[in-house]
Motif scaffolding. Structure first.
Motif, PDB file in Angstrom:
ATOM      1  N   LEU A 127       0.845  -1.191   0.000  1.00  0.00           N
ATOM      2  CA  LEU A 127       0.000   0.000   0.000  1.00  0.00           C
ATOM      3  C   LEU A 127       0.883   1.245   0.000  1.00  0.00           C
ATOM      4  O   LEU A 127       1.833   1.349   0.786  1.00  0.00           O
ATOM      5  CB  LEU A 127      -0.908   0.004   1.220  1.00  0.00           C
ATOM      6  N   LYS A 128       0.567   2.197  -0.872  1.00  0.00           N
ATOM      7  CA  LYS A 128       1.419   3.370  -1.031  1.00  0.00           C
ATOM      8  C   LYS A 128       1.611   4.166   0.259  1.00  0.00           C
ATOM      9  O   LYS A 128       2.740   4.575   0.573  1.00  0.00           O
ATOM     10  CB  LYS A 128       0.884   4.278  -2.133  1.00  0.00           C
ATOM     11  N   PRO A 129       0.546   4.452   1.049  1.00  0.00           N
ATOM     12  CA  PRO A 129       0.772   5.214   2.286  1.00  0.00           C
ATOM     13  C   PRO A 129       1.750   4.527   3.232  1.00  0.00           C
ATOM     14  O   PRO A 129       2.476   5.188   3.984  1.00  0.00           O
ATOM     15  CB  PRO A 129      -0.623   5.311   2.916  1.00  0.00           C
ATOM     16  N   VAL A 130       1.767   3.201   3.180  1.00  0.00           N
ATOM     17  CA  VAL A 130       2.673   2.438   4.037  1.00  0.00           C
ATOM     18  C   VAL A 130       4.111   2.590   3.551  1.00  0.00           C
ATOM     19  O   VAL A 130       5.028   2.830   4.342  1.00  0.00           O
ATOM     20  CB  VAL A 130       2.259   0.951   4.062  1.00  0.00           C
ATOM     21  N   VAL A 131       4.321   2.479   2.251  1.00  0.00           N
ATOM     22  CA  VAL A 131       5.665   2.627   1.677  1.00  0.00           C
ATOM     23  C   VAL A 131       6.202   4.036   1.922  1.00  0.00           C
ATOM     24  O   VAL A 131       7.387   4.227   2.225  1.00  0.00           O
ATOM     25  CB  VAL A 131       5.655   2.305   0.169  1.00  0.00           C
ATOM     26  N   ASP A 132       5.336   5.029   1.819  1.00  0.00           N
ATOM     27  CA  ASP A 132       5.772   6.418   2.017  1.00  0.00           C
ATOM     28  C   ASP A 132       6.392   6.635   3.389  1.00  0.00           C
ATOM     29  O   ASP A 132       7.282   7.476   3.552  1.00  0.00           O
ATOM     30  CB  ASP A 132       4.589   7.372   1.836  1.00  0.00           C
ATOM     31  N   THR A 133       5.931   5.888   4.383  1.00  0.00           N
ATOM     32  CA  THR A 133       6.472   6.062   5.741  1.00  0.00           C
ATOM     33  C   THR A 133       7.914   5.587   5.853  1.00  0.00           C
ATOM     34  O   THR A 133       8.596   5.916   6.822  1.00  0.00           O
ATOM     35  CB  THR A 133       5.631   5.300   6.783  1.00  0.00           C
TER      36      THR A 133
END
Length: 432
Positions: A136-142
């Motif tokens: 999931l993109k929001p997870v990778v962004d972290t």
């Protein structure tokens, strides 16, 4: 936190959360933030350590045992830190400041990744070696900082509303509440039941620690406010923020939230729900598996968090794996990070500990959804979650939030005064 090196004191650029994109001074060494991952040496094989908070589920050791069986000469020792996030962070920073190699792979709260990268406490990783496109993109962004990968998502987290289906059904309530007023009205109906005698309505994590920052931010966001705006500036002295904080403070005052909940961390609140003390509980997905193994099995389910005028917003949680800049046996560490963050491991953590996986496909697997019906709600919670405060010095900012929110909850300050004071405090830690 207070800046801890002379070099860090010279930096004054912004830290922006959901991975807190912190701009700091360039590195003078090969492992610095400005260097490519290829300039970092990932050599050396042998024993390493994995450092994380205490594991209530027992699944972490199970996964590590699987690695150790396959790699008898490269065994991983699980170093368990205290359960509260503040103590974990403090011990990891202390280890880094002494440049100790005692800690190899670190399990970082998602809001710590860029802070640790900016201080050169963790290494930049070879991005191509991890299946980030499947996450999931929001997870990778972290896990990113200044465009580079400094950690690997191992689990995500979104806040959920746990509730007693048996009691709501008996009180004639057919669906979970979507607003705070609906929740309190549902509580009033349930508490008329003989089975609910002595129960309180709602609990979260309200002790003066990181959990209070999360619960405060969720209340503010769920009332239409923000802790920091899109530019990272604090904006808590607003009517919306006051409505969010006043929901919590007023609920403690009138007994909707039991007074003892101002001492609750995650495990305290879980135990309160499992023992039948509260009807509704805000907590993370890990509670689901544990509650299913308790006397509460079959008597509860989850829903999205309620808000002021409709479904609320969760804070984005989860943990990322990072490699200590002072670690030895880095080739082993990198292999272990791939193993521990793999889809197979994420599936194990989901099935055995109900930890939110970083991999998108697991949320849409029909067999998993049948077994874990909360997955669609959890996916939406994560995709729409709000990052915690976007500030330069996160440690100082979260301490200020905890101080003022706790003062409002315990009645030593009004919500209005607490937010005015918090606005002034946060301005000290916000990038210009």
């Amino acid at each position: 936190m207070k800046t801890r090196t002379t070099r860090a004191l010279q930096c004054s650029a912004p830290l922006v959360a959901a991975g807190l994109l912190l701009t700091a001074c360039g590195s003078s060494g090969g492992s610095g933030s400005g260097e490519q991952a290829g300039s970092t040496s990932f050599e050396g094989r042998g024993p390493i350590t994995y450092v994380a908070g205490k594991d209530a589920s027992g699944v972490v050791q199970k996964v590590i045992d699987g690695w150790n069986k396959l790699h008898p000469t490269e065994k991983v020792t699980f170093v368990q830190l205290p359960t509260d996030a503040d103590s974990q962070r403090q011990q990891m920073i202390q280890n880094a400041e002494t440049k100790s190699d005692a800690y190899t792979v670190l399990s970082l709260d998602v809001v710590w990744t860029s802070e640790f990268a900016a201080h050169q406490w963790i290494e930049r990783l070879p991005e191509q070696q991890f299946p980030l496109r499947n996450m999931l993109k929001p997870v990778v962004d972290t896990a990113k900082y200044r465009g580079g990968l400094y950690a690997v998502p191992a689990s995500s987290d979104g806040g959920l509303l746990y509730y007693r289906t048996d009691l709501l059904k008996k009180a004639g309530i057919t669906k979970p509440p979507t607003t705070w007023s609906e929740m309190t009205a549902d509580c009033a109906k349930v508490k008329r039941l003989p089975e609910a005698k002595g129960m309180s309505c709602y609990a979260g994590q309200f002790q003066k620690y990181e959990g209070l920052t999360v619960n405060f931010a969720e209340a503010v966001d769920s009332a239409g406010g923000v802790v920091t705006d899109a530019n990272g500036k604090p904006d808590v002295d607003t009517p919306q923020a006051r409505q969010g904080l006043e929901f919590l403070a007023g609920a403690v005052k009138d007994g909707t939230i039991p007074r003892e909940a101002v001492t609750y961390q995650e495990e305290d609140s879980r135990q309160a729900f499992q023992s039948g003390k509260v009807i509704f509980l805000r907590n993370w997905p890990y509670v689901y598996a544990l509650a299913e193994k308790s006397k509460m099995a079959g008597k509860f389910t989850v829903a999205p968090l309620p808000g002021l005028n409709g479904p609320g917003s969760s804070s984005l949680g989860g943990h990322n794996l990072a490699l200590s800049s002072f670690a030895k046996n880095r080739a082993t560490a990198l292999d272990f990070m791939r193993f521990f963050s793999s889809e197979d491991s994420a599936s194990t953590f989901l099935k055995d500990a109900s930890l939110a996986p970083p991999y998108a496909k697991l949320y849409d697997d029909a067999s998993l959804v049948k077994q874990y019906p909360y997955l669609p709600d959890l996916k939406q919670s994560i995709l729409h979650a709000v990052p915690r405060p976007r500030v330069v010095q996160y440690g100082d900012a979260t301490s200020a939030i905890q101080q003022e929110a706790y003062a409002a909850l315990t009645g030593s300050k009004s919500s209005t005064q607490a937010l005015k004071d918090l606005q002034n405090d946060l301005q000290k830690y916000t990038a210009q």
